[in-house]
Motif scaffolding. Structure first.
Motif, mmCIF file in Angstrom:
data_model
loop_
_atom_site.group_PDB
_atom_site.id
_atom_site.type_symbol
_atom_site.label_atom_id
_atom_site.label_comp_id
_atom_site.label_asym_id
_atom_site.label_seq_id
_atom_site.Cartn_x
_atom_site.Cartn_y
_atom_site.Cartn_z
ATOM 1 N N LEU A 103 8.572 3.741 3.121
ATOM 2 C CA LEU A 103 8.024 2.970 2.002
ATOM 3 C C LEU A 103 6.859 3.742 1.375
ATOM 4 C CD1 LEU A 103 8.242 0.075 0.615
ATOM 5 C CD2 LEU A 103 6.346 -0.581 2.115
ATOM 6 N N LEU A 104 6.944 4.017 0.079
ATOM 7 C CA LEU A 104 5.841 4.676 -0.614
ATOM 8 C C LEU A 104 4.616 3.772 -0.641
ATOM 9 C CD1 LEU A 104 7.531 6.263 -3.763
ATOM 10 C CD2 LEU A 104 6.209 7.508 -2.058
ATOM 11 N N SER A 105 3.424 4.361 -0.646
ATOM 12 C CA SER A 105 2.218 3.548 -0.791
ATOM 13 C C SER A 105 2.156 2.956 -2.198
ATOM 14 C CB SER A 105 0.961 4.394 -0.529
ATOM 15 O OG SER A 105 0.886 4.752 0.830
ATOM 16 N N MET A 106 2.442 3.801 -3.209
ATOM 17 C CA MET A 106 2.425 3.323 -4.600
ATOM 18 C C MET A 106 3.124 4.336 -5.505
ATOM 19 S SD MET A 106 -1.425 4.124 -5.999
ATOM 20 C CE MET A 106 -0.952 3.691 -7.663
ATOM 21 N N ALA A 107 3.221 4.001 -6.788
ATOM 22 C CA ALA A 107 3.645 4.905 -7.869
ATOM 23 C C ALA A 107 4.952 5.642 -7.606
ATOM 24 C CB ALA A 107 2.528 5.912 -8.163
ATOM 25 N N ALA A 108 6.020 4.884 -7.445
ATOM 26 C CA ALA A 108 7.332 5.496 -7.327
ATOM 27 C C ALA A 108 7.802 5.956 -8.698
ATOM 28 C CB ALA A 108 8.319 4.492 -6.746
ATOM 29 N N LYS A 109 8.553 7.079 -8.745
ATOM 30 C CA LYS A 109 9.125 7.534 -10.025
ATOM 31 C C LYS A 109 10.106 6.501 -10.549
ATOM 32 C CE LYS A 109 8.589 12.482 -9.128
ATOM 33 N NZ LYS A 109 9.284 13.741 -8.783
ATOM 34 N N ASP A 110 10.886 5.948 -9.636
ATOM 35 C CA ASP A 110 11.801 4.869 -9.997
ATOM 36 C C ASP A 110 11.005 3.567 -10.045
ATOM 37 O OD1 ASP A 110 13.693 2.898 -10.223
ATOM 38 O OD2 ASP A 110 14.789 3.414 -8.394
ATOM 39 N N LYS A 111 10.837 3.025 -11.240
ATOM 40 C CA LYS A 111 10.000 1.833 -11.415
ATOM 41 C C LYS A 111 10.538 0.622 -10.659
ATOM 42 C CE LYS A 111 7.053 3.900 -14.015
ATOM 43 N NZ LYS A 111 5.785 4.302 -13.398
ATOM 44 N N ASN A 112 11.829 0.658 -10.309
ATOM 45 C CA ASN A 112 12.427 -0.470 -9.577
ATOM 46 C C ASN A 112 12.294 -0.318 -8.063
ATOM 47 O OD1 ASN A 112 13.354 -1.837 -11.936
ATOM 48 N ND2 ASN A 112 15.035 -0.350 -12.080
ATOM 49 N N GLU A 113 11.820 0.869 -7.603
ATOM 50 C CA GLU A 113 11.697 1.082 -6.160
ATOM 51 C C GLU A 113 10.507 0.299 -5.617
ATOM 52 O OE1 GLU A 113 11.153 4.591 -2.779
ATOM 53 O OE2 GLU A 113 11.291 5.144 -4.894
ATOM 54 N N LYS A 114 10.736 -0.380 -4.507
ATOM 55 C CA LYS A 114 9.659 -1.140 -3.877
ATOM 56 C C LYS A 114 8.654 -0.184 -3.241
ATOM 57 C CE LYS A 114 12.152 -5.417 -3.038
ATOM 58 N NZ LYS A 114 12.710 -6.353 -2.056
ATOM 59 N N THR A 115 7.376 -0.523 -3.374
ATOM 60 C CA THR A 115 6.302 0.242 -2.742
ATOM 61 C C THR A 115 5.427 -0.744 -1.976
ATOM 62 O OG1 THR A 115 4.782 -0.020 -4.599
ATOM 63 C CG2 THR A 115 6.256 1.884 -4.675
ATOM 64 N N ALA A 116 4.559 -0.212 -1.118
ATOM 65 C CA ALA A 116 3.631 -1.102 -0.409
ATOM 66 C C ALA A 116 2.772 -1.851 -1.428
ATOM 67 C CB ALA A 116 2.747 -0.284 0.537
ATOM 68 N N PHE A 117 2.343 -1.153 -2.477
ATOM 69 C CA PHE A 117 1.518 -1.769 -3.520
ATOM 70 C C PHE A 117 2.272 -2.901 -4.232
ATOM 71 C CE2 PHE A 117 0.268 -1.928 -8.035
ATOM 72 C CZ PHE A 117 -1.049 -2.323 -7.895
ATOM 73 N N SER A 118 3.525 -2.661 -4.613
ATOM 74 C CA SER A 118 4.284 -3.699 -5.339
ATOM 75 C C SER A 118 4.575 -4.905 -4.444
ATOM 76 C CB SER A 118 5.590 -3.122 -5.904
ATOM 77 O OG SER A 118 6.505 -2.799 -4.870
ATOM 78 N N GLU A 119 4.831 -4.648 -3.152
ATOM 79 C CA GLU A 119 5.121 -5.746 -2.230
ATOM 80 C C GLU A 119 3.881 -6.612 -1.973
ATOM 81 O OE1 GLU A 119 8.476 -6.430 -0.215
ATOM 82 O OE2 GLU A 119 8.505 -5.963 -2.348
ATOM 83 N N VAL A 120 2.728 -5.947 -1.784
ATOM 84 C CA VAL A 120 1.495 -6.699 -1.538
ATOM 85 C C VAL A 120 1.074 -7.444 -2.813
ATOM 86 C CG1 VAL A 120 -0.954 -6.518 -0.906
ATOM 87 C CG2 VAL A 120 0.741 -5.188 0.341
ATOM 88 N N SER A 121 1.279 -6.821 -3.969
ATOM 89 C CA SER A 121 0.983 -7.494 -5.246
ATOM 90 C C SER A 121 1.820 -8.765 -5.378
ATOM 91 C CB SER A 121 1.271 -6.566 -6.430
ATOM 92 O OG SER A 121 0.403 -5.472 -6.427
ATOM 93 N N TYR A 122 3.096 -8.640 -5.068
ATOM 94 C CA TYR A 122 4.013 -9.793 -5.128
ATOM 95 C C TYR A 122 3.531 -10.903 -4.191
ATOM 96 C CZ TYR A 122 8.153 -12.485 -3.730
ATOM 97 O OH TYR A 122 9.017 -13.497 -3.397
ATOM 98 N N TYR A 123 3.123 -10.509 -3.003
ATOM 99 C CA TYR A 123 2.672 -11.468 -1.979
ATOM 100 C C TYR A 123 1.457 -12.260 -2.450
ATOM 101 C CZ TYR A 123 0.001 -12.818 2.190
ATOM 102 O OH TYR A 123 -0.765 -13.499 3.101
ATOM 103 N N VAL A 124 0.434 -11.561 -2.996
ATOM 104 C CA VAL A 124 -0.781 -12.282 -3.400
ATOM 105 C C VAL A 124 -0.550 -13.128 -4.655
ATOM 106 C CG1 VAL A 124 -2.356 -10.642 -2.303
ATOM 107 C CG2 VAL A 124 -1.765 -10.328 -4.724
#
Length: 299
Positions: A103-124
């Motif tokens: 899992l990437l920490s953040m800023a994936a080239k593929d905007k649809n790829e889940k990252t730790a940042f996107s998952e935690v953002s979704y959670y909060v």
């Protein structure tokens, strides 16, 4: 072990204690569908009650006949929907996760790829649509373990500006190729990144960044060594570069000299992070369990 009675309610799960035990081992035994870190986070968040009283101490003693109730809440429900991470700790200022490898920490080239940042953002945002999270530091995609986020820009700036003072201890566990001869040692060098994004090490100041890594051998056999690694500095790819320099590259790290990949991942795990809390100023230690696949290779 005698089976503890379980009763599911609409908003909680209730257990009746049938043997003396401590709270954390009791929960782990009776909630095997949950990871260890998930159970610990339930305790931290105050979701666990003993005879109607919230308890957060892991070693709280339980007596026969007591009722242990695990409250469901929005946070727990949101957490169960997360991919590739487990929440270790959360308060109004910070959120700490155990990131899985891949899992990437953040800023994936593929905007649809889940990252730790996107998952935690979704959670909060599930709990508060206006809540944001901010990256404080990063882990490589294939490195697992402790990763900390800030819940405001002010907290992020406090942590990043004073990271060397506030990050009291950063401990990693590395599975490396070969039987490391020295029981412990320190590597000090200057690191510089090339245009091809590979970091090189130099024993004298070449205009790069000073990097200091301490290691201690935990266990080894002919093929592999398990090392505890402590950082004085947190440079990009620091451990990976220093292990290659030592002559014992991190397993699975083709970029920095490894020729084998027995784990089908990078043999690097961020085991613990000790930081000064940016608001309360208390020193807090966040720990994760070592992947069992690492241990199996040095049995």
């Amino acid at each position: 072990m005698q089976k503890n009675h379980q009763k599911r309610r609409e908003h909680s799960t209730l257990f009746t204690v049938t043997e003396k035990a401590e709270l954390l081992p009791f929960l782990l035994e009776n909630m095997k569908q949950n990871s260890r870190n998930s159970v610990k986070s339930m305790l931290t968040r105050g979701q666990v009650e003993v005879d109607g009283q919230p308890v957060t101490k892991h070693n709280h003693p339980l007596s026969i006949g007591q009722k242990v109730e695990i409250q469901k809440n929005k946070a727990a429900k949101s957490e169960s929907m997360l991919t590739g991470l487990t929440i270790i700790y959360e308060d109004e200022s910070i959120i700490v996760i155990d990131k899985e490898e891949g899992l990437l920490s953040m800023a994936a080239k593929d905007k649809n790829e889940k990252t730790a940042f996107s998952e935690v953002s979704y959670y909060v945002k599930k709990q508060n649509p206006r809540q944001r999270v901010f990256i404080v530091h990063r882990l490589d995609r294939d490195t697992s373990g402790v990763l900390l986020f800030a819940k405001s820009e002010e907290v992020k700036m406090t942590l990043q500006t004073n990271w060397d003072e506030m990050a009291k201890e950063r401990v990693y566990t590395a599975l490396v190729e070969g039987n490391v001869k020295k029981e412990q040692g320190t590597i000090k060098s200057w690191l510089k990144e090339t245009r091809t994004y590979k970091v090189y090490s130099n024993p004298t100041d070449n205009g790069g960044q000073l990097a200091i890594t301490h290691y201690k051998k935990i266990k080894s056999n002919r093929q592999y060594s398990l090392l505890e690694v402590r950082l004085d500095t947190g440079r990009k790819n620091q451990i990976r570069v220093h292990m290659e320099e030592l002559g014992y590259p991190v397993v699975g790290d083709k970029k920095y000299g490894s020729t084998v990949n027995p784990l089908k991942r990078l043999g690097l795990h961020a085991t613990s992070l000790t930081v000064v809390h940016p608001v309360t100023k208390k020193v807090m230690k966040f720990e994760t369990d070592l992947p069992t696949s690492f241990l199996r290779k040095v049995q």
